[in-house]
Design an enzyme around this catalytic site. Structure first.
Site, PDB file in Angstrom:
ATOM      1  CG  ASP A   1      48.926  -6.529  19.984  1.00 17.28           C
ATOM      2  OD1 ASP A   1      47.931  -7.053  19.464  1.00 17.28           O
ATOM      3  OD2 ASP A   1      49.911  -7.174  20.368  1.00 17.28           O
TER       4      ASP A   1
ATOM      5  CB  SER B   1      51.808  -8.448  22.555  1.00 17.37           C
ATOM      6  OG  SER B   1      51.670  -7.060  22.261  1.00 17.37           O
TER       7      SER B   1
ATOM      8  CG  ASN C   1      56.620  -7.385  26.533  1.00 20.39           C
ATOM      9  OD1 ASN C   1      56.700  -7.269  27.751  1.00 20.39           O
ATOM     10  ND2 ASN C   1      56.706  -8.549  25.921  1.00 20.39           N
TER      11      ASN C   1
ATOM     12  CB  THR D   1      45.667 -10.626  14.345  1.00 20.99           C
ATOM     13  OG1 THR D   1      46.770 -11.159  15.074  1.00 20.99           O
ATOM     14  CG2 THR D   1      45.452 -11.472  13.103  1.00 20.99           C
TER      15      THR D   1
ATOM     16  CE1 TYR E   1      56.496  -8.156  16.196  1.00 15.65           C
ATOM     17  CE2 TYR E   1      58.847  -8.359  16.601  1.00 15.65           C
ATOM     18  CZ  TYR E   1      57.637  -7.721  16.828  1.00 15.65           C
ATOM     19  OH  TYR E   1      57.579  -6.664  17.695  1.00 15.65           O
TER      20      TYR E   1
ATOM     21  CG  ASP F   1      45.748 -10.405  18.433  1.00 16.04           C
ATOM     22  OD1 ASP F   1      46.097  -9.233  18.657  1.00 16.04           O
ATOM     23  OD2 ASP F   1      46.529 -11.296  18.073  1.00 16.04           O
TER      24      ASP F   1
ATOM     25  CD1 TRP G   1      57.761  -3.914  20.651  1.00 17.18           C
ATOM     26  CD2 TRP G   1      59.023  -2.584  19.369  1.00 17.18           C
ATOM     27  NE1 TRP G   1      57.441  -4.171  19.339  1.00 17.18           N
ATOM     28  CE2 TRP G   1      58.190  -3.363  18.530  1.00 17.18           C
ATOM     29  CE3 TRP G   1      59.908  -1.675  18.790  1.00 17.18           C
ATOM     30  CZ2 TRP G   1      58.225  -3.260  17.140  1.00 17.18           C
ATOM     31  CZ3 TRP G   1      59.929  -1.568  17.397  1.00 17.18           C
ATOM     32  CH2 TRP G   1      59.105  -2.353  16.592  1.00 17.18           C
TER      33      TRP G   1
END
Length: 362
Positions: free
Chosen positions: A82, A85, A87, A261, A125, A258, A89
């Site tokens: 992505d 963003s 980060n 999305t 989110y 992005d 996880w």
């Protein structure tokens, strides 16, 4: 010990997930529940000091994801690559909700290289919040090995929408300013540990994707066989998201490239004019004859072909766009260039020169 640079770019094949509508219908989720789901695709861009914002907008549509490994011995996860963003996880065994148990979960006790950081934070989110605790471990992507990579281990994941996702977690590829302050992003660590052949990465989305092959992410390089013609370069206007200037508004607009999305999102005030140019919603038989739209980037015209039309499960074509009301730093409306747009173009993210390149996909 010092890690030598990889000799060739790292290629990660992407799978195209099922749409959320398909997954939820397979799980016999009532149709009325689907119709009631509504989020704000711009919510991820409203930053604050207390919360890290991550993407998961337009989640009723498909995503593209690939495999990574974390830990020693490696534990495998499917993640969304992505650019919206920063980060990383994944689900973890700390989490006991059905959404976590329906996916691969990282077990830190099984990894000899795991280090606990213990800091908790929240990812916000459009449809709910996700809490994670920070840890550090070895991460592997194909031929790339990154030592001591900080990442989030989920503590709680709401069932809607996480239970129904085909991928496990998210790997952010935007600038460090979007990430948690004080911790290196994966891209930062790849560069510091000389794991990128070049400070660049690129995305290719197949125009005829299947689950087994939806495209590729190339870390550290560009594949000229995946595009045709010249590359159009446009500078990043703010080293935060991959934000570029466009000529789509009379006073100039910004657009965020992005990959997290699915849809193309449009400032609300332009939606009516946009739909009029497209001819509104049509049945699939007329898609090939629909008009091609052109968007101006760096003085050139990029086309938006019939890939803007999305075939839904009812057998009709709808327009793959959604309205937003997010303003950019210059006060002008913000567009989000998601996968509907990027399927048409091979996209190149040049970290060293802070620019994004577009070339027509092969």
């Amino acid at each position: 010990s010092h890690l030598s640079a990889v000799s060739i770019p790292c290629r990660i094949p992407l799978k195209k997930g099922r749409s959320m509508r398909e997954v939820m219908r397979e799980n016999r989720v009532p149709e009325g529940f689907l119709k009631g789901l509504k989020g704000d695709p711009g919510r991820k861009y409203l930053l604050s000091n207390a919360v890290a914002y991550e993407p998961l907008t337009n989640y009723l549509n498909s995503f593209y994801f690939g495999e990574i490994s974390i830990g020693t011995p490696p534990q495998n996860f499917l993640v969304l690559f992505d650019t919206g963003s920063s980060n990383l996880w994944v689900p973890s065994t700390y989490c006991q909700t059905p959404a976590c148990e329906n996916h691969a979960m990282f077990n830190c006790s099984l990894s000899s290289t795991f280090s606990d950081i213990g800091v908790t934070y929240t990812l916000r989110y459009g449809f709910g919040d996700l809490s994670v605790v920070l840890g550090s471990d070895t991460m592997t992507i194909q031929n790339i090995v990154v030592k001591n990579q900080e990442f989030g281990l989920s503590l709680d994941e709401p069932s809607n929408p996480f239970y129904y996702l085909d991928f496990d977690g998210i790997l952010g590829m935007a600038y460090p300013g979007v990430g948690i302050s004080g911790y290196n992003t994966l891209i930062q660590n790849m560069m510091q540990q000389s794991q990128l052949t070049e400070p660049i990465f690129s995305f290719y989305y197949s125009r005829n994707p299947t689950y087994n092959y939806g495209g590729e992410v190339i870390l550290g390089g560009v594949d000229s066989q995946l595009y045709t013609g010249e590359v159009l370069w446009t500078p990043v206007v703010q080293e935060f998201y991959w934000k570029i200037a466009t000529g789509w508004c009379s006073q100039g607009c910004h657009g965020i490239v992005d990959t997290g999305t699915f849809l193309l999102t449009i400032p609300g005030q332009f939606m009516s004019a946009f739909l009029q140019q497209l001819g509104y919603v049509v049945d699939c038989s007329s898609v090939p004859s629909m008009p091609t739209l052109y968007f101006a980037i760096s003085g050139a015209q990029l086309s938006l072909p019939p890939s803007v039309y999305v075939l839904n499960n009812d057998g009709v074509c709808s327009v793959g766009v959604e309205s937003t009301y997010v303003s950019s730093t210059n006060g002008q409306p913000l567009w989000i260039l998601g996968n509907v747009f990027l399927r048409q173009y091979y996209s190149i993210f040049d970290i060293a020169n802070n620019r994004v390149g577009f070339a027509l996909s092969a």
